[in-house]
Scaffold this active site. Structure first.
Site, PDB file in Angstrom:
ATOM      1  N   TYR A 127       1.230  -1.158  -0.101  1.00 25.12           N
ATOM      2  CA  TYR A 127       0.155   0.194   0.319  1.00 25.12           C
ATOM      3  C   TYR A 127       1.058   0.818  -0.338  1.00 25.12           C
ATOM      4  CZ  TYR A 127      -3.865  -3.121   1.065  1.00 25.12           C
ATOM      5  OH  TYR A 127      -4.954  -4.414   1.333  1.00 25.12           O
ATOM      6  N   PRO A 311     -15.684  -3.273   2.354  1.00 23.22           N
ATOM      7  CA  PRO A 311     -16.717  -3.618   3.124  1.00 23.22           C
ATOM      8  C   PRO A 311     -17.937  -2.547   2.854  1.00 23.22           C
ATOM      9  CG  PRO A 311     -15.710  -3.241   4.771  1.00 23.22           C
ATOM     10  CD  PRO A 311     -14.994  -2.902   3.384  1.00 23.22           C
TER      11      PRO A 311
END
Length: 428
Positions: A127, A311
């Site tokens: 990341y 999510p």
């Protein structure tokens, strides 16, 4: 990986929090402390004081490998330009002018304030630029928690890219783990995860990609060096996960978690029983010094935590986007036709109006109802507050089932074709 470069404009609602037309009602966050084996029970209310234990059974003499809050935070956005438009250190030309060191410092402070016991954070060496996400987190931990690092439950990941040729294992894995320790400046990493199979082959090499058994042996070698509580896998299929689980078990390495994309835009893990499978598994605990021999299973059997990334569909379920205002960047997960997304948002708004919660809070509460730990990505303090509003209450069975009916499973969508990397990256 990213399928395309993002435009340079800074216009958009990227770091904003959606405010619905109905009134919002803040949650009560002072529930008693409670710890459950592997998952939040259906009749339990999720809270900042609720955790799950993994890596051991619930017998009185069995100690868990790890205790994890039922809600975590993914920090993919911290340092990432192509997907989230990072506009700070090292990459100052991202599209989100409000995503930078100052905004994530506010997010981190708010996490510590709202979660006084433990904060669960998920990141990866991949990341940002050259581990930038891990480095940014390490800087914040040093500023805020130099003497109290145990408040952070950290999961990070190893990426088996083709430049790490199979003949470089296990050394490249051991060195990568050392790099994550160095960047985060932590004494121990709680969960070290395989980021993905990246080859689609269970036993073959897939060209330059290592076999999964090679990765198991290499992770075991890194575990023997210490400073690691448990291991996990991400983006693997159930078959691949079962293979990794059994091989780790033989070597006495505690596998404690499974992580895949899971949201109302991709309900496959729940619908096909992957979540239930994870919660049913045994994990044999073993000291790193006696690594080659597994202990007998604990009784009752211990279980794995199931972690849900993306999510809220990379922002698509927050309510701030629509068919005419789409998310920017390479939002490859959950990128399906808006005609399939809007009915979900409509239901989230309907339920949210009954509880005084935003679509984000409702979508995350649904994840926890399914027994998974969501790790949404906050860019600032305001978004941390919005995320935390998924706690302190719970959907009724009827509301949960209403969302089940509008959610997406086993979906084929032409939009996903532009994200070519998903096809070889996401096996789970």
């Amino acid at each position: 990986m990213s399928g395309y470069f993002v435009p340079a404009s800074h216009d958009g609602p990227f770091s904003k929090t959606f405010v619905p037309e109905y009134a919002l009602h803040p949650s009560e966050h002072n529930q008693p402390k409670a710890t459950y084996p592997a998952r939040l029970p259906r009749d339990a209310i999720p809270s900042v004081n609720a955790s799950v234990s993994v890596g051991s059974g619930s017998s009185t003499d069995a100690q868990p490998v790890l205790t994890i809050p039922v809600l975590g935070f993914g920090i993919w956005a911290w340092g990432d330009t192509l997907t989230y438009g990072w506009n700070g250190k090292q990459t100052p030309n991202g599209y989100d002018a409000n995503l930078n060191e100052q905004s994530i410092e506010g997010a981190f402070d708010k996490m510590l304030q709202l979660f006084p016991d433990r904060v669960f954070i998920d990141t990866a060496e991949f990341y940002g630029v050259w581990g930038l996400s891990e480095s940014l987190l390490g800087d914040l931990i040093q500023k805020r928690l130099r003497e109290n690092q145990e408040r952070i439950v950290l999961a990070t990941k190893f990426f088996p890219n083709p430049w790490r040729h199979p003949w470089s294992y296990p050394q490249c894995v051991v060195e990568a783990f050392g790099g994550s320790l160095s960047r985060t400046r932590l004494d121990t990493i709680d969960i070290w995860q395989l980021h993905g199979p990246s080859n689609g082959a269970l036993f073959g090499t897939g060209g330059f990609w290592p076999r999964l058994i090679t990765i198991v042996d290499s992770f075991a070698e890194a575990y023997r060096h210490g400073h690691m509580r448990g291991v996990g896998v991400c983006n693997l299929s159930r078959e691949q996960t079962e293979f990794m689980y059994e091989e780790f078990r033989k070597r006495g390495v505690p596998m404690v978690s499974v992580q895949v994309e899971f949201s109302l835009l991709r309900m496959d893990a729940w619908k096909h029983g992957f979540i239930d499978w994870a919660h049913s598994k045994n994990v044999s605990r073993q000291s790193p010094s006696t690594h080659t021999k597994a202990l007998p299973p604990l009784s009752p059997p211990p279980q794995l935590a199931f972690i849900a990334y993306s999510p809220i569909g990379l922002g698509r379920l927050t309510g701030k986007y629509n068919a005419h205002l789409l998310p920017r960047g390479n939002r490859n997960f959950g990128h399906i036709a808006w005609s399939k997304i809007q009915p979900i948002i409509n239901q989230l708004l309907l339920i949210g109006s009954q509880h005084g919660k935003t679509p984000t809070a409702v979508a995350l509460n649904w994840i926890m109802c399914k027994g998974a730990i969501p790790i949404p990505t906050p860019k600032n303090a305001e978004q941390v507050v919005d995320i935390s509003e998924s706690l302190g209450w719970k959907l009724t069975t009827e509301e949960e089932e209403a969302l089940d009916r509008v959610g997406v499973v086993d979906d084929w969508d032409w939009n996903l074709l532009q994200h070519w990397q998903n096809w070889w990256w996401q096996q789970g």
